[in-house]
Design a protein around this motif. Structure first.
Motif, mmCIF file in Angstrom:
data_model
loop_
_atom_site.group_PDB
_atom_site.id
_atom_site.type_symbol
_atom_site.label_atom_id
_atom_site.label_comp_id
_atom_site.label_asym_id
_atom_site.label_seq_id
_atom_site.Cartn_x
_atom_site.Cartn_y
_atom_site.Cartn_z
ATOM 1 N N PRO A 541 0.829 -1.206 0.000
ATOM 2 C CA PRO A 541 0.000 0.000 0.000
ATOM 3 C C PRO A 541 0.861 1.253 0.000
ATOM 4 O O PRO A 541 2.071 1.212 0.163
ATOM 5 C CB PRO A 541 -0.788 -0.138 1.312
ATOM 6 C CG PRO A 541 0.056 -1.014 2.171
ATOM 7 C CD PRO A 541 0.726 -1.959 1.247
ATOM 8 N N THR A 542 0.197 2.398 -0.173
ATOM 9 C CA THR A 542 0.925 3.664 -0.244
ATOM 10 C C THR A 542 1.678 3.922 1.062
ATOM 11 O O THR A 542 1.126 3.786 2.154
ATOM 12 C CB THR A 542 -0.062 4.809 -0.501
ATOM 13 O OG1 THR A 542 -0.857 4.453 -1.632
ATOM 14 C CG2 THR A 542 0.656 6.103 -0.758
ATOM 15 N N LYS A 544 3.807 6.098 3.944
ATOM 16 C CA LYS A 544 3.715 7.417 4.562
ATOM 17 C C LYS A 544 5.084 8.056 4.772
ATOM 18 O O LYS A 544 5.179 9.226 5.058
ATOM 19 C CB LYS A 544 3.010 7.312 5.921
ATOM 20 C CG LYS A 544 1.626 6.686 5.850
ATOM 21 C CD LYS A 544 0.664 7.553 5.052
ATOM 22 C CE LYS A 544 -0.731 6.963 5.054
ATOM 23 N NZ LYS A 544 -1.699 7.775 4.302
ATOM 24 N N GLN A 755 -11.137 5.838 -5.411
ATOM 25 C CA GLN A 755 -10.158 5.791 -4.326
ATOM 26 C C GLN A 755 -9.199 4.622 -4.524
ATOM 27 O O GLN A 755 -7.982 4.764 -4.361
ATOM 28 C CB GLN A 755 -10.881 5.667 -2.977
ATOM 29 C CG GLN A 755 -9.934 5.647 -1.771
ATOM 30 C CD GLN A 755 -10.679 5.555 -0.458
ATOM 31 O OE1 GLN A 755 -11.903 5.499 -0.464
ATOM 32 N NE2 GLN A 755 -9.954 5.542 0.635
ATOM 33 N N ALA A 756 -9.770 3.452 -4.906
ATOM 34 C CA ALA A 756 -8.899 2.289 -5.133
ATOM 35 C C ALA A 756 -7.963 2.532 -6.309
ATOM 36 O O ALA A 756 -6.785 2.165 -6.272
ATOM 37 C CB ALA A 756 -9.750 1.043 -5.359
ATOM 38 N N GLU A 759 -5.094 4.806 -5.253
ATOM 39 C CA GLU A 759 -4.063 4.086 -4.507
ATOM 40 C C GLU A 759 -3.182 3.267 -5.442
ATOM 41 O O GLU A 759 -1.955 3.229 -5.290
ATOM 42 C CB GLU A 759 -4.722 3.178 -3.466
ATOM 43 C CG GLU A 759 -5.430 3.944 -2.358
ATOM 44 C CD GLU A 759 -6.129 3.025 -1.371
ATOM 45 O OE1 GLU A 759 -6.695 3.507 -0.407
ATOM 46 O OE2 GLU A 759 -6.073 1.789 -1.604
ATOM 47 N N GLN A 760 -3.805 2.628 -6.423
ATOM 48 C CA GLN A 760 -3.020 1.857 -7.394
ATOM 49 C C GLN A 760 -2.108 2.769 -8.210
ATOM 50 O O GLN A 760 -0.973 2.400 -8.538
ATOM 51 C CB GLN A 760 -3.952 1.085 -8.319
ATOM 52 C CG GLN A 760 -4.773 0.005 -7.625
ATOM 53 C CD GLN A 760 -5.711 -0.696 -8.580
ATOM 54 O OE1 GLN A 760 -5.574 -0.585 -9.785
ATOM 55 N NE2 GLN A 760 -6.669 -1.421 -8.025
ATOM 56 N N ALA A 762 -0.743 5.590 -7.179
ATOM 57 C CA ALA A 762 0.388 5.985 -6.335
ATOM 58 C C ALA A 762 1.453 4.897 -6.302
ATOM 59 O O ALA A 762 2.658 5.158 -6.400
ATOM 60 C CB ALA A 762 -0.113 6.303 -4.925
#
Length: 871
Positions: A541-542, A544, A755-756, A759-760, A762
């Motif tokens: 996932p992305t 931080k 939104q999904a 995220e993909q 990114a």
């Protein structure tokens, strides 16, 4: 027309001959025993644009006018002189049911000559033709008879036929008759029981009969066997003998209102005719050397078909009394003369048109002398137009040649790809053609790298085959064949580019072995996720925080390799849908099923690396017997309130269906009526395997629709429909709208949330950046060290993720203690900077450049695809 006044029209040497059978003026008290056959020769005056009479003649005969009749007239060759003369056939009825026929020749002096006469005990009604000799040919009771001036005896041909479609001269054969008869079958063919449709096609055939030689000519010299049933008239345009074989060019009209051009016994063009019931076809060669086909129909309709590249209807007329072809204006080429029906004017040549569909155009009531200047200007413009068209034609031919070369190159590439795929399936090592074989010349004197074998990836495919594929199945849904492969959930594959290929397991030399398919990745679990989902994303996932490139082991611990446990619940399936009809042409077909996917392999220099694999999943077979017995059919039955469809049946229906999701919101009342609508009006039942999915059993178009209804809260829900087509979708929505309040809002949803996808995107952009950076630093590994190799210590610092340049902290401190040491340190730094600039400009091998470009392009393609889905 009254029998006392009959007319026939014939064109001869640019003249129009009008034959009229009439009774002479009655003299009171005299017996009516004489009938006159009158002829008028009419020529066209170009100045006044009317037909004028040139001369006339009369032939008197004894007999009653009521018993005389003109049968037909034509221009035939007189065998005594070889001159073509007008010929007319008359009928005179006599007592005792005998009929007498007279054949007359008309000479240039307007004198009639009786060539011969004959008697019959029946009347000529069917397929009466005049040809060289002169001779008369007719058909009676499926038999062919003829008589000529040389024999004066009625002869019978040893053939039986149902119709005569053409008579004329063929080189080296003399007079020839083309007819339709019952097909002559061999003993083995005669024992075969044909169906009604096959009997209609193969039960009749076209044949030729040479009258003088009294021999049969095969019908395949003129057209294929199957056309004999529908042909009604033929006109042979050209005939020649090549290598002792007769070759012809002809045009035929059919009872299905088509005109077909045959050349060398094969159809070369077809044109649909504008009217019904065509009965004759003739040809004309115009001043522009165009070949025109004149087709006559019942009820006075006529059309002209022009052959320019393809057959096209050039013009058509109605209420035509007669159509003649000759050189009526004396220009050296042929024109059409159309005589129209005009009940108000007794003169038959009062309403006419002369045309060649080009520069020649005359019509009654339009004087030619007033349009001389306009016609000359039109002719000049026509010449300029022809020159411009010729130039465009040359440019078009050049473009066609270039297109043919491009298509040949495409064909060669496709054949090479098919050959590589065959080698992959059969386990052979595929060798790519060399540059010399492809006709390529290298720009530099470089050594060609040895070709990489496609078969090198086969060991990996064999290793993963046993663990990857759990089940291979096939279903027939409507006119589609669905092939599915169930994948093991424990094997880590990226299915974003997963697809199936169906390769025909037979050696078709003229057909590409790859079958066109539409692929889909689906996932069903017993907790119900009946929607086709995008394959499990293997990227983390992305993040931080900023990545520390020095510690790749921490990344391995932070991001797991596989999917989550919820996603692994249930098998993943890849399905391929293809049209069933083309496969049934082979009666029985065997296909090898190939799975194409990417295997995820975590690497030290990046997050992970994908490697393409091709896995042989197995073979499938399909035949008409299996389809007829319902072996591969989808079975959706009712059983105690449930639908008994298996997972494979559900996936097959989902594969051929289109998915639509709707957001249903009601502000006034709850959405409880939706569940009642599914159970009662739509007659839906849940699946045993996934109970949240319901199957519509309602009779009609909506049968087979799969529906999923999920309530987020009492006032909001998601409705997903899997329909065969848009018509079924509209019917379902119309039925749903009737039970919902007017304030309820139904909105179409996208296939994936934004939104999904964000995220993909990114993750894809981060992977693209890391790929570019790692590829860049990998090219610098051959550069010189930053400091000398003798300075090694525990305390080091690194540049990027490489460990090639290391410097000791103690060595740096010793150099900075004195002014000379600082100067020495500065020179070393400047020297290493110069070397760094040179190393940045160093060349790389073609293989390394190809590998770097491939990695960067692959990462960019993934991010571009997600951006496209977001747009």
């Amino acid at each position: 027309m009254p029998q006392s006044e009959q007319e026939q029209f014939l064109s001869y040497n640019g003249e129009v001959l009008i034959f009229q059978l009439s009774q002479p003026k009655h003299v009171e008290g005299a017996a009516d025993k004489t009938v006159d056959l009158c002829v008028r020769r009419m020529i066209f005056n170009r100045d006044t644009e009317v037909f004028v009479q040139k001369s006339s003649g009369v032939f008197s005969m004894h007999g009653s006018p009521l018993k005389m009749e003109i049968i037909c007239c034509s221009c035939t060759t007189d065998s005594r002189t070889g001159i073509i003369l007008p010929c007319i056939l008359l009928k005179r009825k006599k007592r005792n049911n005998f009929v007498k026929y007279l054949l007359l020749l008309l000479h240039s002096s307007n004198q009639f000559e009786q060539s011969f006469q004959f008697k019959l005990d029946y009347e000529l009604k069917e397929d009466i033709r005049l040809f060289a000799g002169p001779s008369v040919l007719w058909r009676h009771a499926h038999n062919l008879f003829y008589i000529s001036s040389s024999t004066c005896t009625v002869l019978s041909a040893p053939v039986q036929l149902s119709s005569v479609v053409w008579t004329g001269e063929i080189r080296d054969e003399g007079p020839v008759v083309l007819g339709i008869r019952t097909a002559c079958l061999t003993e083995s063919e005669a024992e075969t029981v044909f169906s009604t449709s096959d009997q209609a096609i193969w039960g009749s055939e076209l044949f030729g009969y040479a009258v003088k030689a009294r021999k049969m000519l095969p019908g395949t010299c003129f057209m294929p066997h199957a056309y004999g049933r529908v042909v009604s008239s033929v006109c042979v345009c050209k005939s020649e003998v090549l290598r002792k074989q007769l070759r012809t060019s002809l045009v035929a009209i059919t009872r299905k209102n088509h005109l077909i051009w045959f050349q060398g016994g094969l159809p070369r063009g077809i044109c649909e005719l504008p009217y019904e019931k065509p009965y004759s076809v003739n040809t004309a060669v115009t001043s522009s050397n165009d070949l025109l086909f004149i087709v006559s129909f019942a009820f006075g309709n006529v059309c002209v078909v022009q052959r320019r590249g393809s057959l096209q209807v050039a013009s058509k007329w109605q209420k035509v009394k007669s159509v003649l072809v000759d050189d009526f204006i004396g220009s050296g080429s042929e024109q059409l003369l159309l005589l129209f029906k005009d009940g108000s004017n007794p003169d038959v040549l009062s309403t006419f048109t002369i045309t060649d569909l080009g520069a020649v155009s005359y019509a009654s009531g339009n004087p030619y002398k007033h349009n001389v200047s306009a016609a000359e200007g039109l002719q000049e413009n026509g010449l300029l137009t022809v020159r411009a068209l010729e130039t465009r034609l040359q440019v078009g031919c050049t473009a066609v040649r270039e297109l043919q070369q491009h298509l040949a190159l495409q064909k060669r590439v496709i054949l090479q790809s098919c050959k590589a795929l065959r080698d992959l399936v059969e386990g052979r090592t595929h060798v790519l053609p060399t540059a010399k074989e492809e006709g390529l010349v290298p720009l530099w004197d470089e050594v060609e790298d040895p070709p990489r074998s496609v078969g090198q990836e086969r060991p990996l495919a064999h290793q993963v085959q046993e663990h990857l594929v759990e089940n291979l199945w096939q279903r027939v849904v409507g006119d589609n064949l669905v092939v599915g492969v169930q994948l093991a959930a424990t094997f880590h594959l990226s299915l974003s580019d997963a697809s199936l290929s169906l390769v025909v397991d037979q050696d078709f030399s003229l057909t590409a072995p790859i079958i066109k398919c539409q692929n889909k990745v689906s996932k069903l679990n017993k907790a119900f996720s009946a929607l086709p989902v995008s394959p499990c994303q293997m990227e983390p996932p992305t993040k931080k925080m900023k990545l520390d490139l020095c510690s790749s082991s921490d990344l391995k611990n932070q991001f797991p390799k596989g999917c989550s446990g919820a996603e692994l619940d249930g098998g993943r399936s890849v399905t391929a849908v293809t049209s069933l009809s083309p496969l049934l042409a082979f009666h029985r077909v065997h296909c090898v099923v190939l799975l194409h996917a990417k295997r995820q392999e975590p690497q030290s220099d990046s997050l992970q690396q994908s490697k393409k694999i091709a896995v042989i999943c197995g073979k499938i077979s399909l035949s008409l017997e299996d389809i007829s017995s319902g072996k591969h059919s989808v079975k959706m039955l009712r059983d105690n309130g449930y639908c008994t469809g298996s997972m494979e049946d559900i996936l097959a229906v989902l594969a051929v269906a289109a998915r639509f999701s709707f957001h249903v919101v009601s502000a006034a009342c709850t959405l409880t009526p939706v569940s009642s609508w599914l159970l009662r009006e739509m007659e839906c039942m849940p699946f045993k395997e996934c109970k949240a999915n319901v199957f519509c059993h309602k009779a009609g178009n909506m049968y087979g629709t799969i529906i999923n209804w999920t309530l987020k809260n009492p006032l909001e829900g998601i409705l997903t429909l899997f329909c065969r087509n848009l018509t079924v979708l509209f019917q379902c929505l119309h039925s749903l709208r009737r039970i919902l309040p007017a304030s309820c809002e139904i909105k179409l949803l996208r296939s994936a949330s934004r939104q999904a996808l964000a995220e993909q995107l990114a993750l894809a952009l981060e992977k693209e950046m890391l790929t570019s950076r790692s590829s860049f630093f990998s090219t610098l590994t051959s550069g010189s060290s930053f400091f000398s190799k003798e300075s090694k210590a525990d305390s080091t610092f690194t540049w990027g993720s490489t460990h090639d340049r290391k410097v000791s902290s103690a060595a740096v401190a010793s150099l900075l203690e004195s002014e000379g040491g600082v100067e020495q340190f500065r020179k070393k730094v400047q020297s290493e900077q110069d070397k760094g600039v040179l190393s940045m400009a160093q060349t790389m091998t073609a293989a390394l450049y190809q590998e770097v470009t491939w990695k960067i392009t692959e990462s960019q393609l993934s991010s571009d695809m997600i951006v496209w889905r977001l747009s």
